[in-house]
Design an enzyme around this catalytic site. Structure first.
Site, PDB file in Angstrom:
ATOM      1  CD  GLU A  59      45.160  45.764  47.085  1.00  0.00           C
ATOM      2  OE1 GLU A  59      44.920  45.341  48.232  1.00  0.00           O
ATOM      3  OE2 GLU A  59      46.128  45.376  46.402  1.00  0.00           O
TER       4      GLU A  59
ATOM      5  CE  LYS B 149      48.830  45.841  56.685  1.00  0.00           C
ATOM      6  NZ  LYS B 149      49.649  45.924  55.450  1.00  0.00           N
TER       7      LYS B 149
ATOM      8  CG  HIS C 214      23.821  23.577  37.838  1.00  0.00           C
ATOM      9  ND1 HIS C 214      22.663  23.037  37.316  1.00  0.00           N
ATOM     10  CD2 HIS C 214      24.783  23.400  36.892  1.00  0.00           C
ATOM     11  CE1 HIS C 214      22.918  22.526  36.118  1.00  0.00           C
ATOM     12  NE2 HIS C 214      24.197  22.737  35.831  1.00  0.00           N
TER      13      HIS C 214
END
Length: 524
Positions: free
Chosen positions: A346, A492, A377
């Site tokens: 950001e 947004k 793994h």
């Protein structure tokens, strides 16, 4: 610092050096001398970069680049309160960047003007917090923090970082997602009568915390409990949430403290202080403040975050690696990489310079990772033999937090954990030849190792600030604004329009959204 990043003479020199970088696979390259020389110990950490593809030539050029870009001067300016959050000639936030001031008061400092004011206000808020906690910790057994982004990621990462070493009889939960299932799964776990709700929103109007606050308020009202006796606000002065008639207490933060840098403000202070006690929060602040002072060290090879930042520039802009993996070998840091994704991406996921011009070079790498040894793994196969080279930043500790261990086959679990960390770094660097191509490891895959004795509150604060300053130094070097987040706003804004469509409150001039909603049977 008039010239652009690409015009720096030292960057041109680095690009020439990169045509023949050090070969970590050659026998003797990782010599005792190299390992001793390419290491730095400071602030309770030891940082090893012998397994990076650098030598004296590239390090000298990186130091010159840091000097050309005046990185220490910019860090000093930031900590003293200069306006660093801006884009020249265009509308921007035009603010100081003063997260360091939220912890400066715990050490001697020479701050002035706004920086001194924030430090003084932070000290007063901390003292108010200590008084509040004295009563709240005896009354409540549980805390739920409602917030999104930096109001959740940093505090959550630091809570879990300290949970293993700090005794606590408190239960802590975080609610961030607007998905109601997030709140519902917490509600079923808590006794509302014994629970303190902390709502964090600088503006007081952020969608996710506003919706989740309302959901929790209704749960309290359904139980006949007083919201004002259980809810605490952390917000900016003058915001819609800055109203003590609706909250048990209101704590403040400031416009110059960005969300992703706010864990050392009351955004982290209330939850960490409640969980572990005020003294632990103070120790955490001391670690961060000490790293702030260290970040002003003028010599690159003696400055932990600056050195790490410049090695990141080398890997990203010169060797052209698009991602960076952060792998903590510590269960307590299981949420730390998620915080770093916000803090790094950001901040520096930008394509516009401070002069408002499009940049023509790479900025933030994709940051990702998980806790070792678990991830050995899962995705380490790709790190060792995949087609993309991924620089790795290992984080480790010599001593576990909880003091529970066992010796098996001559070594403890903690020793086995640390051995795996070292082994992975060496395996990535040196590789191994084999006549069977499927068992061949090419090596020359760079990494660094950051180690402390134990993940204590002070070390957690130092680690948090180390990465904050690393990302700031990189943004300064690239000449971008690391302190805004315009990329968050467009989605947004569109979501607000689409919510209007779904509720029937918006006009129909959004055909693309309307058709997608119809496709998914959201609209008839």
């Amino acid at each position: 610092m008039g010239k652009s990043f690409l015009d720096c003479e030292s960057l041109i020199a680095l690009q020439e050096i990169a045509t023949n970088p050090v070969d970590l696979t050659l026998p003797g390259t990782l010599s005792q001398d190299r390992i001793q020389q390419y290491a730095l110990s400071a602030e309770g950490f030891t940082y090893s970069y012998a397994t990076e593809r650098v030598d004296d030539r590239s390090l000298n050029a990186l130091r010159m680049l840091a000097e050309e870009r005046e990185l220490i001067k910019q860090m000093e300016s930031m900590q003293q309160g200069a306006v660093m959050n801006y884009i020249e000639g265009f509308q921007s936030e035009s603010r100081s960047v003063l997260h360091t001031a939220t912890r400066a008061w715990v050490r001697d400092h020479d701050l002035k003007d706004e920086a001194a004011s924030i430090a003084n206000h932070s000290e007063r808020e901390a003292h108010r917090l200590a008084e509040f906690l004295y009563a709240a910790r005896s009354k409540f057994s549980t805390l739920v923090q409602i917030g999104i982004g930096g109001s959740e990621l940093g505090p959550k990462a630091m809570y879990f970082a300290m949970q293993g070493i700090c005794p606590s009889d408190k239960r802590i939960f975080f609610v961030s997602n607007i998905d109601p299932d997030n709140a519902a799964e917490v509600l079923k776990e808590v006794d509302l009568k014994q629970t303190l709700i902390v709502v964090v929103s600088k503006s007081g109007t952020t969608l996710e915390p506003s919706v989740n606050e309302e959901l929790f308020k209704r749960a309290y009202q359904d139980k006949g409990l007083s919201v004002a006796d259980h809810f605490v606000a952390v917000t900016a002065e003058g915001s819609p949430m800055d109203d003590k008639t609706h909250y048990l207490e209101v704590f403040h933060l400031w416009d110059s403290v960005g969300g992703r840098f706010s864990a050392t403000s009351m955004v982290g202070g209330v939850v960490l202080g409640f969980a572990f006690g005020y003294e632990v929060f103070f120790e955490f602040l001391q670690g961060a403040a000490s790293m702030d002072a260290h970040a002003l060290t003028p010599i690159m090879e003696k400055n932990l975050p600056l050195l790490s930042a410049m090695l990141g520039i080398w890997n990203r802009n010169v060797l052209k690696y698009p991602t960076t993996a952060v792998i903590p070998y510590a269960t307590g840091l299981k949420y730390f990489t998620a915080h770093l994704q916000q803090c790094g991406m950001e901040s520096n996921g930008k394509s516009i310079s401070r002069q408002g011009k499009e940049v023509h070079f790479a900025t933030s790498p994709i940051i990702w990772g998980d806790v070792g040894t678990n991830c050995q793994h899962s995705f380490f196969q790709s790190l060792h033999q995949g087609t993309d080279i991924v620089p790795v930043e290992f984080i480790g500790f010599l001593q576990n937090q909880r003091g529970i261990d066992c010796v098996l086959s001559g070594s403890s679990s903690s020793q086995k954990l640390f051995a795996n960390l070292v082994a992975q770094s060496l395996a990535l660097a040196q590789g191994r030849d084999n006549d069977n191509p499927n068992k061949r490891f090419k090596g020359n895959r760079p990494s660094s190792i950051l180690v402390a004795q134990q993940l204590s509150p002070r070390i957690a604060g130092g680690l948090l600030a180390f990465y904050e300053h690393k990302f700031a130094f990189q943004g300064f070097c690239w000449g971008i604004n690391s302190f805004d987040q315009e990329g968050v706003s467009l989605g947004k804004e569109l979501a607000t329009q689409i919510i209007g469509l779904m509720s029937g409150a918006a006009p129909i001039e959004f055909p693309e959204a309307r058709e997608l909603l119809r496709l998914f049977n959201v609209l008839q």
